[in-house]
Design an enzyme around this catalytic site. Structure first.
Site, short mmCIF file in Angstrom:
data_model
loop_
_atom_site.label_atom_id
_atom_site.label_comp_id
_atom_site.label_asym_id
_atom_site.label_seq_id
_atom_site.Cartn_x
_atom_site.Cartn_y
_atom_site.Cartn_z
N THR A 379 0.77 -0.94 0.11
CA THR A 379 -0.08 -0.36 -0.48
C THR A 379 0.94 1.16 -0.04
OG1 THR A 379 -1.78 -1.38 1.30
CG2 THR A 379 -1.91 0.77 1.50
N ASP A 421 -9.77 -9.33 -0.44
CA ASP A 421 -9.77 -8.74 1.25
C ASP A 421 -11.09 -9.37 1.77
OD1 ASP A 421 -7.25 -7.78 2.03
OD2 ASP A 421 -7.68 -5.98 0.96
#
Length: 570
Positions: A379, A421
């Protein structure tokens, strides 16, 4: 001759230092007076700082930096992913923007399972079925429309220029380029975008241009969010999905909306903590852990002592267990007990369950059917403060490094693999971390759970610390440890970021220690309390700004764990 050269060298240095301050890494933060941008790529930080110099505010600079990262940091910077933005104004206003990806309308809770209930070909992480409806462009546009100052086109311009004219490829991209070079047949559109003539990798220092991405960015520059969710870019994406078994349609794109949400708010030793609400679990878990730790004298224990790390671990264990049981997309889980989880009385109850002399136990049978798969560390985070004192903390991602590794042909941008996710296997739990509670099962238009934790710490109504990090599920703990280092251990922001870190996430019941920075004595004390240790590489890569209101000065820290990260201010 020497005197003339010396004069011009001195003039250059003086001129340069009056315009910007740089900090590649290390324990000395970069100082500035009028504005600061800290991100994972120096060119993006420079782009954001130039927007501040033009009179833009923190939101303007954050938008420009994020679009620039989509060009210069393709492993995580993006227009094909999603994330979160936390804002704290100089006037005391706080708000957040949720632009997490959504599941396509055609998604189902069992879409990744075969007839035996097993995941098919890692399809929730690889291929077009792993792609969620992107949210980045919608979120950045909404934040600008609500809080921005300069014209939208000015903010996208630096990214267009970087994509069109190119920039120097860096060492940080070499592993990915080698992988794509070796797998050209598997990722033909990616090879066309990332390799010279679609065949060979760009070496460090070679100029890399992205013609198709520049065109997509130009459409966004001209038409705002519609330049992505409608028109040519949308058509290229939908056609690619339809031709290759993906789910995203025009209806998915046109119906996508970012959300402005009230931040999670907590307090810690008289400071205000503002962070991201669900579908991010970051704010809830962060405030819960800080509430637990507020009951101990951490300063007296000393940073990263064995007993200090024991308390951090026990706070992590409890917050991550609650995260797994309760948190998901609030639009699909209206009864999440958020206020209870972030309350002081609940923290006091949890504190009473901590044994100061013995490690706790993470019981995988405590909750039925929860799924905890490893979240990708790839990220990226950026922090911005402008001259007025407005602050932005923004974290966004493609999920895995370079997302699904699939570029939309003709559009030049990478797709995310965020559907991984979600909990792909309803009703399975074990001690290795397999979990599956209903709050995070796949459903059409549902946003998947996240650990991203963009955070702003304030005192007396003014921001003093802007912080966040990449790192998957480690993000929450990284953010907390930096905050503790600043507030309890009085480190400057660069020291707080460089300090070694640990991570525990309830399941599996083991603590990750960064392989550098902890003494054998500390490890021995910690293990003597009953904890298990796993040595690991870098945990997170925090980007932060500390605001010293007494000196009217900003201090930026770019984590040396980020190869190309830099703090840029003026």
């Amino acid at each position: 001759m020497k005197s003339i050269l010396h004069f011009f060298l001195t003039l250059f240095i003086v001129f340069f230092n009056t315009r910007v301050s740089f900090s590649q890494s290390g324990r000395l933060p970069a100082p500035a007076e009028k504005g600061m941008v800290v991100s994972s790529h120096y060119l993006a930080s420079q782009a954001g700082d130039e927007i501040l110099k033009k009179g833009g505010n923190a939101v303007d600079a954050a938008v420009a930096t994020a679009f620039a990262l989509a060009v210069t940091l393709p492993s995580a910077g993006n227009i094909g992913g999603g994330g979160f933005l936390v804002y704290h104004g100089y006037n005391g206003q706080q708000t957040t923007f949720n632009f997490r990806e959504k599941a396509p309308l055609a998604a189902t809770s069992t879409m990744y399972l075969d007839e035996n209930g097993k995941i098919k070909n890692n399809s929730n992480h690889e291929g077009l079925l792993s792609v969620g409806v992107p949210g980045t462009v919608a979120g950045l546009y909404q934040a600008h429309q609500k809080l921005g100052k300069l014209k939208w086109a000015e903010l996208v311009a630096p990214a267009v220029k970087l994509a069109k004219k190119g920039f120097s490829s860096t060492w940080a991209m070499q592993d990915f380029l080698e992988n794509i070079e070796a797998n050209k047949e598997k990722y033909p559109s990616t090879a066309a975008a990332f390799l010279k003539n679609g065949e060979t990798k760009y070496k460090p220092g070679e100029n890399w241009k992205q013609k198709d991405l520049a065109s997509s960015l130009k459409r966004i520059q001209k038409h705002g969010a519609d330049g992505f969710y409608k028109g040519k870019t949308a058509q290229l994406l939908v056609d690619f999905m339809k031709a290759n078994g993906g789910l995203i349609t025009h209806e998915d794109l046109t119906s996508y909306k970012a959300e402005e949400l009230k931040p999670i708010h907590g307090t810690y030793r008289g400071y205000d903590i503002y962070s991201m609400p669900p579908p991010s679990s970051g704010g809830v878990a962060l405030v819960e852990m800080l509430n637990i730790l507020e009951g101990y004298n951490l300063t007296e224990m000393g940073s990263n002592s064995g007993n200090y790390l024991h308390l951090l671990t026990e706070a992590m264990r409890r917050a991550y267990a609650d995260r797994a049981q309760f948190i998901g997309d609030p639009n699909f889980n209206p009864d999440m007990p958020i206020e209870r989880l972030i309350s002081k009385p609940y923290a006091e109850k949890l504190r009473k369950s901590i044994n100061l002399n013995q490690a706790g136990v993470s019981d995988s049978s405590k909750f039925a059917a929860v799924y905890l798969r490893p979240e990708s560390p790839e990220t990226t985070h950026l922090s911005v403060v402008d001259q007025e004192g407005n602050a932005v903390s923004l974290t966004y991602t493609l999920e895995n490094s370079y997302g699904a590794k699939i570029v939309v042909p003709g559009a030049g941008f990478l797709l995310n693999d965020e559907m991984g996710d979600f909990n792909p296997v309803p009703g399975v739990t074990n001690s290795q971390g397999q979990i599956g509670t209903p709050p995070n099962l796949v459903a059409p238009e549902k946003r998947m759970l996240s650990s991203m934790t963009p955070t702003i710490v304030a005192k007396d109504g003014k921001p003093i610390l802007v912080i966040g990090s990449p790192g998957g599920r480690t993000i929450i703990n990284t953010t907390m440890q930096v905050i503790l280092n600043v507030l309890d251990h009085r480190m400057n922001v660069a020291e707080a970021i460089e300090s070694p870190r640990i991570h525990h996430q309830w399941l599996p019941d083991v603590t990750s220690f960064e392989s550098f920075g902890f003494s054998p004595d500390t490890r021995k004390i910690y293990e003597g309390l009953g904890h298990r240790i796993n040595s690991t590489g870098n945990i997170g890569s925090a980007m932060g700004i500390f605001i010293d209101h007494s000196k009217k000065r900003l201090y930026g820290g770019a984590d040396s764990r980020s190869f190309d990260g830099k703090a840029v201010g003026h």
